[in-house]
Design a protein around this motif. Structure first.
Motif, PDB file in Angstrom:
ATOM      1  N   TRP A  41      -8.479   7.321 -19.562  1.00 52.80           N
ATOM      2  CA  TRP A  41      -8.857   6.567 -18.629  1.00 52.80           C
ATOM      3  C   TRP A  41      -8.041   6.865 -17.290  1.00 52.80           C
ATOM      4  O   TRP A  41      -8.362   7.100 -16.057  1.00 52.80           O
ATOM      5  CB  TRP A  41      -8.497   5.237 -19.007  1.00 52.80           C
ATOM      6  N   THR A  50     -15.881   9.072 -13.931  1.00 52.10           N
ATOM      7  CA  THR A  50     -15.552   7.968 -14.956  1.00 52.10           C
ATOM      8  C   THR A  50     -14.973   8.447 -16.362  1.00 52.10           C
ATOM      9  O   THR A  50     -15.102   9.751 -16.443  1.00 52.10           O
ATOM     10  CB  THR A  50     -17.094   7.610 -15.211  1.00 52.10           C
ATOM     11  N   PHE A  51     -14.703   7.788 -16.941  1.00 52.73           N
ATOM     12  CA  PHE A  51     -14.185   8.050 -18.240  1.00 52.73           C
ATOM     13  C   PHE A  51     -15.250   8.705 -19.364  1.00 52.73           C
ATOM     14  O   PHE A  51     -15.060   9.825 -19.745  1.00 52.73           O
ATOM     15  CB  PHE A  51     -13.983   6.707 -18.980  1.00 52.73           C
ATOM     16  N   ASN A  52     -16.612   8.337 -19.007  1.00 49.96           N
ATOM     17  CA  ASN A  52     -17.665   8.931 -19.753  1.00 49.96           C
ATOM     18  C   ASN A  52     -17.894  10.251 -19.330  1.00 49.96           C
ATOM     19  O   ASN A  52     -18.091  11.397 -19.954  1.00 49.96           O
ATOM     20  CB  ASN A  52     -19.019   8.184 -19.966  1.00 49.96           C
ATOM     21  N   GLN A  53     -17.880  10.471 -18.053  1.00 55.63           N
ATOM     22  CA  GLN A  53     -17.891  11.944 -17.289  1.00 55.63           C
ATOM     23  C   GLN A  53     -16.758  12.852 -18.046  1.00 55.63           C
ATOM     24  O   GLN A  53     -17.423  14.039 -18.157  1.00 55.63           O
ATOM     25  CB  GLN A  53     -18.279  11.733 -15.803  1.00 55.63           C
ATOM     26  N   LYS A  55     -15.248  12.465 -20.810  1.00 54.44           N
ATOM     27  CA  LYS A  55     -15.621  13.050 -22.137  1.00 54.44           C
ATOM     28  C   LYS A  55     -16.859  13.668 -22.389  1.00 54.44           C
ATOM     29  O   LYS A  55     -16.857  14.952 -23.078  1.00 54.44           O
ATOM     30  CB  LYS A  55     -15.868  11.633 -22.999  1.00 54.44           C
ATOM     31  N   THR A  56     -17.901  13.519 -21.590  1.00 53.28           N
ATOM     32  CA  THR A  56     -19.278  14.573 -21.746  1.00 53.28           C
ATOM     33  C   THR A  56     -18.956  15.740 -21.302  1.00 53.28           C
ATOM     34  O   THR A  56     -19.087  16.669 -22.060  1.00 53.28           O
ATOM     35  CB  THR A  56     -20.156  13.709 -20.928  1.00 53.28           C
ATOM     36  N   THR A  57     -18.289  15.905 -20.147  1.00 57.25           N
ATOM     37  CA  THR A  57     -17.930  17.331 -19.581  1.00 57.25           C
ATOM     38  C   THR A  57     -17.141  18.097 -20.810  1.00 57.25           C
ATOM     39  O   THR A  57     -17.307  19.557 -20.928  1.00 57.25           O
ATOM     40  CB  THR A  57     -17.031  17.301 -18.656  1.00 57.25           C
ATOM     41  N   LYS A  59     -16.909  17.619 -23.969  1.00 57.86           N
ATOM     42  CA  LYS A  59     -17.528  17.664 -25.420  1.00 57.86           C
ATOM     43  C   LYS A  59     -16.364  16.822 -26.494  1.00 57.86           C
ATOM     44  O   LYS A  59     -16.328  17.329 -27.377  1.00 57.86           O
ATOM     45  CB  LYS A  59     -17.810  18.852 -25.916  1.00 57.86           C
ATOM     46  N   SER A  61     -15.339  13.909 -28.946  1.00 63.54           N
ATOM     47  CA  SER A  61     -16.172  12.882 -29.737  1.00 63.54           C
ATOM     48  C   SER A  61     -15.001  11.652 -30.120  1.00 63.54           C
ATOM     49  O   SER A  61     -15.365  10.813 -30.643  1.00 63.54           O
ATOM     50  CB  SER A  61     -16.666  13.548 -31.025  1.00 63.54           C
ATOM     51  N   ASN A  63     -11.382   9.481 -28.649  1.00 63.38           N
ATOM     52  CA  ASN A  63     -10.492   9.372 -27.469  1.00 63.38           C
ATOM     53  C   ASN A  63      -9.185   9.864 -27.533  1.00 63.38           C
ATOM     54  O   ASN A  63      -8.369   9.372 -26.603  1.00 63.38           O
ATOM     55  CB  ASN A  63     -10.471   7.791 -26.978  1.00 63.38           C
TER      56      ASN A  63
END
Length: 200
Positions: A41, A50-53, A55-57, A59, A61, A63
């Protein structure tokens, strides 16, 4: 002689390509090395994503992160470093002395205006917009925008970018003690933070 010319041309081309390979790509994504105390975060907020961007970038799985890990930070905002600086300078000038939440809210107003069909669709266009011959933002009119932003204004911009599209849709802010326009008082108030009322 033709063979020598071909060989010279081939060597020149090879050298040129090799040299070009070492020129850094200015559009390359930013890299972040995790330090002790970092969280996903905190890293996302630091870069205005964003937090999700994040994580996604990368890869991810989980935190859980560790010092020394390197993460790619994508530019998903469409806002350049120079534009972030312009925005931070405006936030600094407009919200100096206001609570941190008020600084984030001022940055959010700028982003909401970019996304609104009623305002220019670029950051520079919003910041430098003129209404009835005057700049929409007082610090642009009086030159205060030319002063450097402090760290808190920069952090507020990144937080507003990370949460872009959320909030109450504020498009305006004003100080009710100093505002002279009856029109601004007619707008629907979304929130009051410090000395500023935010409205749409």
């Amino acid at each position: 002689m033709k063979t020598l010319k071909k060989l010279t041309l081939a060597l020149t081309l090879t050298a040129s390509l090799a040299f070009t390979a070492f020129i850094p790509n200015v559009d390359a994504a930013t890299q972040h090395t995790v330090k002790s105390g970092d969280t996903l975060w905190k890293i996302a907020s630091q870069y205005g994503i964003t937090f999700n961007q994040l994580k996604t970038t990368n890869k991810l799985s989980s935190n859980t992160i560790y010092p020394g890990q390197r993460f790619t930070i994508p530019n998903t905002t469409g806002i350049t470093a120079a534009e972030k600086d312009l925005m931070a300078r405006l936030v600094h000038a407009e919200a100096k002395g206001e609570p941190y939440a008020g600084k984030v809210a001022v940055a959010t107003v700028i982003l909401n205006r970019i996304d609104s069909p009623d305002f220019p669709n670029t950051l520079s266009g919003v910041v430098h917009e003129k209404v009835n011959g005057y700049y929409a933002f007082t610090p642009v009119q009086n030159g205060e925008i030319n002063k450097p932003a402090d760290a808190e204004a920069k952090r507020a911009v990144n937080e507003a970018l990370a949460f872009r599209g959320q909030g109450s849709g504020s498009l305006f802010f004003f100080n009710p003690k100093t505002a002279k326009s009856d029109w601004i008082f007619s707008r629907q108030v979304t929130v009051t933070i410090g000395n500023h009322r935010f409205a749409k």
